[in-house]
Motif scaffolding. Structure first.
Motif, mmCIF file in Angstrom:
data_model
loop_
_atom_site.group_PDB
_atom_site.id
_atom_site.type_symbol
_atom_site.label_atom_id
_atom_site.label_comp_id
_atom_site.label_asym_id
_atom_site.label_seq_id
_atom_site.Cartn_x
_atom_site.Cartn_y
_atom_site.Cartn_z
ATOM 1 N N PRO A 131 -11.192 0.221 5.666
ATOM 2 C CA PRO A 131 -10.484 -0.297 5.930
ATOM 3 C C PRO A 131 -11.349 -1.728 5.147
ATOM 4 O O PRO A 131 -10.625 -2.507 4.967
ATOM 5 N N TRP B 30 -12.128 -2.124 1.833
ATOM 6 C CA TRP B 30 -11.000 -2.881 1.527
ATOM 7 C C TRP B 30 -10.618 -4.025 1.867
ATOM 8 O O TRP B 30 -10.229 -4.886 1.027
ATOM 9 N N ALA C 126 -4.416 1.267 5.633
ATOM 10 C CA ALA C 126 -5.658 1.722 5.385
ATOM 11 C C ALA C 126 -6.056 2.846 6.802
ATOM 12 O O ALA C 126 -6.135 3.463 6.604
ATOM 13 N N ASP D 193 -3.476 3.613 -4.960
ATOM 14 C CA ASP D 193 -3.948 3.171 -4.026
ATOM 15 C C ASP D 193 -3.386 5.069 -3.054
ATOM 16 O O ASP D 193 -5.118 4.900 -1.945
ATOM 17 N N LEU E 117 0.770 -1.218 -0.258
ATOM 18 C CA LEU E 117 0.034 0.210 -0.049
ATOM 19 C C LEU E 117 1.160 1.047 0.312
ATOM 20 O O LEU E 117 0.623 2.550 -0.660
ATOM 21 N N ALA F 129 -13.024 1.365 -1.435
ATOM 22 C CA ALA F 129 -12.087 0.577 -1.273
ATOM 23 C C ALA F 129 -12.197 -0.981 -1.643
ATOM 24 O O ALA F 129 -12.178 -1.911 -1.762
ATOM 25 N N LEU G 187 -6.878 6.458 -1.446
ATOM 26 C CA LEU G 187 -7.209 6.766 0.551
ATOM 27 C C LEU G 187 -7.104 7.905 1.247
ATOM 28 O O LEU G 187 -8.256 8.656 1.888
#
Lengths: 207, 186
Positions: A83, A86, A164, A56, A50, A136, A60
């Protein structure tokens, strides 16, 4: 009748540790001390994935700031919903053995989040969280296929989701604190830069 | 910023072409005509004050990126170099004359020229895989140039600063004439 006094608990603990340590050292298994062969493990691979994947990170961060601009209530909902979504998207994606890439859709997600941030309207918490969950799920799914393709599995997804969460907590707080005045304008400008980046990404994807 | 400079994200060499965040950062400053126009946007915004001071640096990168997308897709736009030269002339003239106009009009002027800048950049973009980091670097550099113009434009609060800004606008406009001559004579 004399009784043998029991050793002090600290002493007993130390003896137990020494005994366990001796057994471990005597174990025939290799230490596997070199990360070249072992890696840090799937969880940390997820964290790293990430952190070094701008497509990504950008949406975010945008979602963070969008939630923050909406106030503490919206920021809190984003903090937990994104999250989780995700991770759920990742669970669906990780079952696939081939990585899926959708550069056009990814560009549109960056564009959309940036546009919402730049326009800075009163979107309502339901709309913001809805967009957050949709983005997400998409990114989670794509991350999941990437993790699945290299056999990393749920551990990596957990790393991604936890990272995240941390990023959302930090950047969302930034949005909440800087909701007024020039800092709010600066956040809107950042949103317009996300739109610009998304447009370039779209052109690149369609090229 | 440190993460974006991480080697994993740079992918700096793809078949001989350099792409990535740093390459994207360098591209907008690769041409004096681009630099002058983008700084002039910041100067003009500073002269106009609110809300132009932040609306113009929002409009330019977004419309520029749209032009860049068209350039990447190979959509032809005639007279790109002439348009870029004219942007320096017009924006320099706006700063020289301290031209006041409604935000919509100023945004329109800036937006029209941003298309040409973006299209030129889009056609020049190198082949490579790391479009994301390149795009981020590119947009950040563009925004920083606007910010530089706005920062310089803060001297507008003093009478001497106002004169200095107008001189700067004249310099940008004269440079634009030179660019136009170069564009027309090939």
């Amino acid at each position: 009748m004399s009784t043998v006094p029991r050793p002090h608990p600290v002493v007993r603990g130390l003896v137990a540790c020494l005994g366990a340590g001796t057994l471990l050292l005597a174990s025939p298994k290799p230490a596997l001390a070199h990360l070249v062969t072992t890696g840090l493990g799937p969880y940390y691979d997820g964290i790293g994935h990430l952190l070094v994947t701008p497509q990504d990170l950008l949406p975010l961060l945008g979602l963070d700031l969008l939630g923050g601009l909406g106030g503490p209530e919206v920021a809190r909902r984003i903090l937990f919903a994104v999250p989780a979504a995700w991770f759920l998207g990742g669970l669906v994606g990780v079952t696939r053995t081939q990585e899926v890439t959708l550069p056009v859709i990814l560009s549109l997600s960056v564009l959309t989040v940036g546009a919402l941030l730049a326009l800075d309207r009163r979107w309502g918490s339901g709309a913001v969280v809805g967009v957050g969950v949709a983005v997400a799920l998409l990114h989670g799914f794509l991350n999941g296929t990437a993790m699945g393709a290299v056999g990393l599995g749920v551990g990596a997804l957990a790393g991604i989701a936890c990272t995240a969460f941390v990023i959302l907590a930090l950047a969302g707080a930034l949005g909440v604190v800087h909701r007024k005045g020039w800092t709010r304008i600066a956040i809107r400008v950042a949103g317009s830069w996300m739109v610009a980046t998304g447009l370039f990404m779209l052109g690149w994807a369609l090229r | 910023m440190l993460l974006l400079l991480h080697p994993a994200a740079l992918a700096a060499h793809e078949g001989g072409a350099a792409v990535g965040f740093v390459s994207g950062l360098e591209h907008p400053i690769s041409g004096l005509d681009h630099v002058l126009a983008m700084v002039a946007v910041g100067l003009w915004g500073a002269q106009l004050g609110q809300p132009a001071v932040w609306v113009l640096p929002v409009v330019f990168p977004v419309v520029m990126a749209l032009g860049g997308m068209l350039g990447l897709l190979g959509v032809p736009l005639p007279g790109v170099e002439v348009g870029i030269a004219l942007s320096a002339i017009v924006l320099g003239a706006m700063v020289l004359g301290e031209v006041k106009a409604p935000p919509v009009v100023t945004a329109l002027v800036v937006g029209i020229f941003a298309i040409f800048h973006g299209h030129a950049h889009g056609t020049e973009l190198p082949e490579g895989a790391s479009g994301v980091t390149y795009s981020v670097g590119f947009v950040v550099a563009t925004g920083m140039l606007h910010a530089a113009g706005i920062t310089i434009g803060l001297i507008h609060r003093w009478p001497a600063g106002q004169k200095a800004l107008r001189v700067a606008g004249a310099a940008v406009a004269i440079s634009g004439v030179a660019f136009l001559v170069r564009a027309l004579t090939g």
